[in-house]
Design a protein around this motif. Sequence first.
Motif, PDB file in Angstrom:
ATOM      1  N   THR A   1       0.815  -1.211   0.000  1.00  0.00           N
ATOM      2  CA  THR A   1       0.000   0.000   0.000  1.00  0.00           C
ATOM      3  C   THR A   1       0.852   1.265   0.000  1.00  0.00           C
ATOM      4  O   THR A   1       0.326   2.364   0.051  1.00  0.00           O
ATOM      5  CB  THR A   1      -0.906   0.059   1.253  1.00  0.00           C
ATOM      6  OG1 THR A   1      -0.051   0.133   2.406  1.00  0.00           O
ATOM      7  CG2 THR A   1      -1.768  -1.176   1.358  1.00  0.00           C
ATOM      8  N   THR A   2       2.167   1.110  -0.090  1.00  0.00           N
ATOM      9  CA  THR A   2       3.033   2.244   0.201  1.00  0.00           C
ATOM     10  C   THR A   2       2.859   3.422  -0.744  1.00  0.00           C
ATOM     11  O   THR A   2       2.995   4.571  -0.354  1.00  0.00           O
ATOM     12  CB  THR A   2       4.503   1.805   0.230  1.00  0.00           C
ATOM     13  OG1 THR A   2       5.287   2.893   0.658  1.00  0.00           O
ATOM     14  CG2 THR A   2       5.000   1.372  -1.140  1.00  0.00           C
ATOM     15  N   PHE A   3       2.528   3.148  -2.024  1.00  0.00           N
ATOM     16  CA  PHE A   3       2.462   4.249  -2.988  1.00  0.00           C
ATOM     17  C   PHE A   3       1.077   4.868  -3.099  1.00  0.00           C
ATOM     18  O   PHE A   3       0.893   5.808  -3.846  1.00  0.00           O
ATOM     19  CB  PHE A   3       2.869   3.750  -4.376  1.00  0.00           C
ATOM     20  CG  PHE A   3       4.311   3.370  -4.491  1.00  0.00           C
ATOM     21  CD1 PHE A   3       5.297   4.196  -3.996  1.00  0.00           C
ATOM     22  CD2 PHE A   3       4.680   2.189  -5.105  1.00  0.00           C
ATOM     23  CE1 PHE A   3       6.630   3.847  -4.110  1.00  0.00           C
ATOM     24  CE2 PHE A   3       6.010   1.831  -5.223  1.00  0.00           C
ATOM     25  CZ  PHE A   3       6.984   2.664  -4.721  1.00  0.00           C
ATOM     26  N   PHE A   4       0.102   4.304  -2.414  1.00  0.00           N
ATOM     27  CA  PHE A   4      -1.274   4.756  -2.628  1.00  0.00           C
ATOM     28  C   PHE A   4      -1.407   6.264  -2.503  1.00  0.00           C
ATOM     29  O   PHE A   4      -0.960   6.857  -1.528  1.00  0.00           O
ATOM     30  CB  PHE A   4      -2.223   4.069  -1.641  1.00  0.00           C
ATOM     31  CG  PHE A   4      -2.553   2.665  -2.020  1.00  0.00           C
ATOM     32  CD1 PHE A   4      -2.062   2.109  -3.192  1.00  0.00           C
ATOM     33  CD2 PHE A   4      -3.372   1.890  -1.222  1.00  0.00           C
ATOM     34  CE1 PHE A   4      -2.357   0.810  -3.544  1.00  0.00           C
ATOM     35  CE2 PHE A   4      -3.668   0.579  -1.563  1.00  0.00           C
ATOM     36  CZ  PHE A   4      -3.162   0.043  -2.728  1.00  0.00           C
ATOM     37  N   GLY A   5      -2.041   6.865  -3.495  1.00  0.00           N
ATOM     38  CA  GLY A   5      -2.301   8.294  -3.427  1.00  0.00           C
ATOM     39  C   GLY A   5      -1.120   9.149  -3.827  1.00  0.00           C
ATOM     40  O   GLY A   5      -1.169  10.365  -3.714  1.00  0.00           O
TER      41      GLY A   5
ATOM     42  N   PRO B   1     -10.923  -1.288   4.174  1.00  0.00           N
ATOM     43  CA  PRO B   1     -10.430  -0.668   2.938  1.00  0.00           C
ATOM     44  C   PRO B   1      -8.954  -1.013   2.703  1.00  0.00           C
ATOM     45  O   PRO B   1      -8.245  -1.348   3.639  1.00  0.00           O
ATOM     46  CB  PRO B   1     -10.603   0.831   3.199  1.00  0.00           C
ATOM     47  CG  PRO B   1     -10.550   0.963   4.684  1.00  0.00           C
ATOM     48  CD  PRO B   1     -11.103  -0.308   5.251  1.00  0.00           C
ATOM     49  N   ALA B   2      -8.528  -0.921   1.449  1.00  0.00           N
ATOM     50  CA  ALA B   2      -7.137  -1.241   1.119  1.00  0.00           C
ATOM     51  C   ALA B   2      -6.202  -0.089   1.452  1.00  0.00           C
ATOM     52  O   ALA B   2      -5.001  -0.274   1.561  1.00  0.00           O
ATOM     53  CB  ALA B   2      -7.015  -1.597  -0.353  1.00  0.00           C
ATOM     54  N   THR B   3      -6.757   1.128   1.587  1.00  0.00           N
ATOM     55  CA  THR B   3      -5.931   2.259   2.017  1.00  0.00           C
ATOM     56  C   THR B   3      -6.614   2.923   3.202  1.00  0.00           C
ATOM     57  O   THR B   3      -7.813   2.766   3.396  1.00  0.00           O
ATOM     58  CB  THR B   3      -5.802   3.340   0.926  1.00  0.00           C
ATOM     59  OG1 THR B   3      -7.111   3.674   0.481  1.00  0.00           O
ATOM     60  CG2 THR B   3      -4.991   2.863  -0.235  1.00  0.00           C
ATOM     61  N   ALA B   4      -5.822   3.673   3.965  1.00  0.00           N
ATOM     62  CA  ALA B   4      -6.368   4.337   5.137  1.00  0.00           C
ATOM     63  C   ALA B   4      -7.179   5.550   4.689  1.00  0.00           C
ATOM     64  O   ALA B   4      -6.723   6.673   4.753  1.00  0.00           O
ATOM     65  CB  ALA B   4      -5.235   4.744   6.074  1.00  0.00           C
ATOM     66  N   ASP B   5      -8.373   5.304   4.167  1.00  0.00           N
ATOM     67  CA  ASP B   5      -9.208   6.367   3.622  1.00  0.00           C
ATOM     68  C   ASP B   5     -10.593   6.276   4.263  1.00  0.00           C
ATOM     69  O   ASP B   5     -11.286   5.269   4.134  1.00  0.00           O
ATOM     70  CB  ASP B   5      -9.293   6.198   2.099  1.00  0.00           C
ATOM     71  CG  ASP B   5     -10.140   7.281   1.444  1.00  0.00           C
ATOM     72  OD1 ASP B   5     -11.153   7.698   2.048  1.00  0.00           O
ATOM     73  OD2 ASP B   5      -9.808   7.697   0.336  1.00  0.00           O
ATOM     74  N   THR B   6     -10.986   7.357   4.968  1.00  0.00           N
ATOM     75  CA  THR B   6     -12.242   7.355   5.701  1.00  0.00           C
ATOM     76  C   THR B   6     -13.433   7.038   4.801  1.00  0.00           C
ATOM     77  O   THR B   6     -14.310   6.247   5.155  1.00  0.00           O
ATOM     78  CB  THR B   6     -12.442   8.743   6.345  1.00  0.00           C
ATOM     79  OG1 THR B   6     -11.312   9.009   7.156  1.00  0.00           O
ATOM     80  CG2 THR B   6     -13.670   8.772   7.184  1.00  0.00           C
ATOM     81  N   GLU B   7     -13.467   7.665   3.622  1.00  0.00           N
ATOM     82  CA  GLU B   7     -14.613   7.460   2.723  1.00  0.00           C
ATOM     83  C   GLU B   7     -14.704   6.002   2.289  1.00  0.00           C
ATOM     84  O   GLU B   7     -15.790   5.432   2.197  1.00  0.00           O
ATOM     85  CB  GLU B   7     -14.488   8.364   1.496  1.00  0.00           C
ATOM     86  CG  GLU B   7     -14.715   9.837   1.805  1.00  0.00           C
ATOM     87  CD  GLU B   7     -16.019  10.069   2.544  1.00  0.00           C
ATOM     88  OE1 GLU B   7     -17.047   9.521   2.106  1.00  0.00           O
ATOM     89  OE2 GLU B   7     -16.000  10.759   3.577  1.00  0.00           O
ATOM     90  N   LEU B   8     -13.546   5.405   2.009  1.00  0.00           N
ATOM     91  CA  LEU B   8     -13.556   3.993   1.605  1.00  0.00           C
ATOM     92  C   LEU B   8     -14.094   3.125   2.729  1.00  0.00           C
ATOM     93  O   LEU B   8     -14.858   2.194   2.508  1.00  0.00           O
ATOM     94  CB  LEU B   8     -12.140   3.533   1.236  1.00  0.00           C
ATOM     95  CG  LEU B   8     -11.575   4.036  -0.086  1.00  0.00           C
ATOM     96  CD1 LEU B   8     -10.157   3.509  -0.281  1.00  0.00           C
ATOM     97  CD2 LEU B   8     -12.462   3.595  -1.238  1.00  0.00           C
TER      98      LEU B   8
END
Lengths: 360, 343
Positions: free
Chosen positions: A255-259, B78-85
Amino acid sequence: MKAAGASRWRRVAGDQELLLLVLLGLLLVAVAARAPEVLTVDTLFNVARESMVTLVFAVAVLIVIISGGIDVSFLAVGIFAAYSAVSLVPQEGPAATAWLPFAVAVAIGVALGLVNAAVVLGAGVSTLIATLATSAVFLGVLFAFVGGTVVNSIPEPLRVLGSTSLLELPAAGRGTTRLSVLVLPVLVVCAATAAFLRWTVAGRSIFAMGGDREAARRAGVAIGPTVVLVFALSGALAGLAGMTHVALSGRADPTTFFGGELNVLAAVVLGGALISGGRGSVRGTVLGVLLITCIRSSLIPLGIPPVWQEAVIGSLLILGVVLQALASRVKPVRAILDPADPVLAPAPLRRDVVEAGDAR
Amino acid sequence: MPQHLSATLVTGVLALTLTACGTVGSSSGGGDPAGAEGSSGEYVNVVKLTGIAWFDRMETGVDAFTEQTGLAASQTGPATADTELQVGVIQGLIAQRPEALGVVPLDPGAVENVIQQAKDAGIVVVTHEAPTIQNADADIEAFDNADYGTKIMAGLAECMGGEGEYVQFVGSLTSETHMAWAEAGLAAQQAEHPGMTRVSDPVESDDNADTAYEKTKQLLQANPALRGFFGDSSQDVPGIGRAIAEAGLQDDTCVYGTGVPSETRELVADGSVDGIYLWDPALAGQAVLSAAQIIAEGGELSTGTDLGVEGYGSLVQSPDNPKTFLGDAALALTAETIDDYDF
């Protein structure tokens, strides 16, 4: 006389590389005034360390942008290739075998790039939509079939390579500061890509295709093979960038590159690459990446809350696009279709071009 | 075509019947009317993000819950730390009508609405790491947040000899627990160790070790006298430790904070990280689902409730929020003890 002066001014304002240098200079002055103790060799090494991976990704994106598309799958390709390579290669081995995971990652990157090319050519959709879709697929496959957990112990040869220094100096404050040996392949790749784009027929074909696909086709550029080449190269570079990151950080985190897409795209556009294709340079991209990294690493010394970081980078992106608009008023990018020459630009052809532009 | 349609209908009806059977089976102990209708009977734990060691470990607690009770339980997020997800994941689950949801919210304020929707649909919701939650049925915390922050500061202050500059990292400034630990740590430092100074407001790491690594290097440069690091996110200490190791400052700095043994073992061994603090996410996950089971079966939580999980044998109701129940499950690990934990 007056008109000539205005045009010269616009030419200067339109020279993005010059402007990036000025911005970098201003930033240095601001840091020097506010926190002079930061201007040391440590900062130089830190900026180099933080730029390396972004730079290779940026060059991958640059090639696609020059060809007339926008790639957003590069980070997914990069981590997919690196993470899979780490899982595939043997855990132990002499340091000399560290080339193996890099080779595997580049090969996987090429394979994923070919998938991108197949979708772009097969479905005939814009590169942005195609790569948005494929990046979601790549990440899904990565999590479902390869793994989604952080790998904390990377193969021994990689770990050794990642902690080998080209230069190791005492830090200005305490401890030591180091420049990783991995900076060398990064520089070689940048130089090689620049040479490829500038001096090879294939490289010039990418510019021609991005400038005007129909004109390039009529001039004898084989569009299909060029698209395949663009994505294969871009995939290879993304794989290399991903593996460089893994070697440097000593862990493989899917997940390191996400965003992080914004940082890379902003750097490329700031560096003077025309978002609609046909123009861009590795030199400008290097400057764009350096500027963004310097901004990111100056926020703490300058006392600017880190929450402003994204806003600053977004503003720079706008600046880059505005500068392009200015520059394009100075230099006609599509000289071959200059409306002043009715023979070369008959009305039906120009409508084709507009449609092709929309598709991109 | 009509044949095909009727086959589909039959399959659908069969599926519904089976689901109903499952529900009766799972809620037989309580006879809770709200959860019975159309519920799949499953217990689902929704975490902040999937793929990091912390929540992988929590998943083993979810499995232990299934083993202990025989109830179906699973974990997602979620796969990323994203509140909306994360809100999207919970909304998707509501449609599947599980018996109960465990939620470890990224931003407790942002999930209040969707938690209310889940409760309106008859789903029991128990949160974790959200001590101010209002709409959930209950919130289970591994320990009193102030105690935990004070504990980290005690380790840091001892290492620093009660003197010098330190900095605090949080995953994000909106993370309530991280901020609560940071503030308790700061308060303890100001009260007991006046010789120490915090150099800035808490620094955000975005729950990303690479960000923590880069910011550590910048902080070391901007603050030449910086000696102490207080990490709240489990990703802070691995990033800080790597920067310390690269600079060769192991003996010159003190790094204390939340950490997972598997992600920090090498750094703790070579002294880049001096102590990690944690609660076992497996036990926390199991405790959350056990609490949800008690509520789903019509019971109530109160001070003294035993969830049947180590460290959660006698809950204490929080004085600040009647929905929050505190366990006593904090662990402090150093180079000597870290190898006893294999996650």
